[in-house]
Write an enzyme that holds these catalytic residues in place. Structure first.
Site, PDB file in Angstrom:
ATOM      1  N   ARG A  44      79.723  22.229  25.799  1.00  0.00           N
ATOM      2  CA  ARG A  44      79.691  23.131  26.947  1.00  0.00           C
ATOM      3  C   ARG A  44      79.300  24.518  26.457  1.00  0.00           C
ATOM      4  O   ARG A  44      80.148  25.325  26.078  1.00  0.00           O
ATOM      5  CB  ARG A  44      81.050  23.165  27.647  1.00  0.00           C
ATOM      6  CG  ARG A  44      81.067  24.054  28.889  1.00  0.00           C
ATOM      7  CD  ARG A  44      82.459  24.082  29.539  1.00  0.00           C
ATOM      8  NE  ARG A  44      82.476  24.937  30.710  1.00  0.00           N
ATOM      9  CZ  ARG A  44      82.664  26.274  30.677  1.00  0.00           C
ATOM     10  NH1 ARG A  44      82.867  26.889  29.520  1.00  0.00           N
ATOM     11  NH2 ARG A  44      82.653  26.962  31.802  1.00  0.00           N
ATOM     12  N   SER A 117      83.901  16.885  38.009  1.00  0.00           N
ATOM     13  CA  SER A 117      85.057  17.767  38.171  1.00  0.00           C
ATOM     14  C   SER A 117      85.545  17.787  39.617  1.00  0.00           C
ATOM     15  O   SER A 117      84.743  17.992  40.534  1.00  0.00           O
ATOM     16  CB  SER A 117      84.706  19.203  37.752  1.00  0.00           C
ATOM     17  OG  SER A 117      84.469  19.279  36.383  1.00  0.00           O
ATOM     18  N   LYS A 147      87.537  29.663  31.281  1.00  0.00           N
ATOM     19  CA  LYS A 147      86.509  29.597  32.314  1.00  0.00           C
ATOM     20  C   LYS A 147      86.754  30.715  33.316  1.00  0.00           C
ATOM     21  O   LYS A 147      87.751  30.701  34.045  1.00  0.00           O
ATOM     22  CB  LYS A 147      86.550  28.225  32.999  1.00  0.00           C
ATOM     23  CG  LYS A 147      85.370  27.948  33.913  1.00  0.00           C
ATOM     24  CD  LYS A 147      85.429  26.523  34.448  1.00  0.00           C
ATOM     25  CE  LYS A 147      84.253  26.239  35.358  1.00  0.00           C
ATOM     26  NZ  LYS A 147      84.303  24.878  35.944  1.00  0.00           N
TER      27      LYS A 147
END
Length: 219
Positions: A44, A117, A147
């Site tokens: 990521r 998600s 995040k």
């Protein structure tokens, strides 16, 4: 690589932004984690300080090679083209990412499994209707700094409700640490995913062993 639910047990997510923009440090930490029991790795590379262009691709190739060396599933976050270029095993798609139906179709054609998600009951209901979703990622369970645009924390009760509703195995993510993992596993999740617990650890090998062994015992 064929998806199996056991891959979710001790799931590590990360990119160079999680090691202060130092790709070599990320590679070193990921290798230690691979040596000490993680069961899946997601690349990521996103957010402030993340690599772009050729540097992002190059780091992805190096991480993919490490995962191959240790026979660990390699997943790419939110980029089907990059997943294909790197020879990934899967792709993880979020609610803000483009066209889940198109991704599922293209991923199936490319032989990739798909993680999706979901942070609300409505999102899980949608996932239940989609063919081709391998697993659901739910979180953040607890407040997280990994995040910037994270949804509100679900809490343990909120996570348990989504697990009960989901037709797919659920992996929990967001704010997980040594003190709250036990509660998270009581919800019936198939796995737990972490970023800073492992990548921010002073002793990555020790922390990864504890994380992976706990997941093995509880799942």
């Amino acid at each position: 690589m064929r998806f199996e639910t056991t891959m979710l047990k001790a799931y590590l997510v990360g990119g160079s932004q999680d090691t202060q923009g130092r790709p070599d440090q990320l590679l070193a930490k990921v290798e230690l984690a691979l040596q000490n029991g993680i069961t899946m790795f997601q690349y990521r590379e996103k957010g402030p300080g993340a690599l772009t262009g050729a540097a992002r691709v190059q780091l992805g190739h190096r991480l993919r090679a490490l995962c191959r060396q240790y026979d660990c599933p390699f997943v790419v976050d939110d980029d089907l083209a990059l997943a294909s270029e790197l020879g990934a095993d899967g792709i993880h798609v979020g609610q803000r990412d483009q066209g889940i139906e198109a991704v599922l179709t293209a991923a199936q054609a490319a032989g990739l499994f798909v993680g999706y998600s979901c942070a609300t009951a409505a999102q899980v209901a949608r996932a239940n209707q989609l063919a081709g979703v391998a697993y659901v990622g739910s979180g953040p369970v607890f407040p997280t700094i990994s995040k910037a645009d994270a949804d509100p924390a679900l809490g343990v009760a909120g996570l348990a409700a989504l697990v009960a509703q989901s037709r797919h195995p659920v992996v929990a993510i967001g704010g997980l640490n040594a003190t709250n993992l036990a509660t998270v596993w009581t919800t019936g999740v198939a796995g737990t995913a972490v970023i800073s617990l492992v990548l921010g650890a002073h002793d990555v090998a020790k922390v990864t062993r504890q994380f992976a062994n706990y997941a093995k015992i509880k799942s």
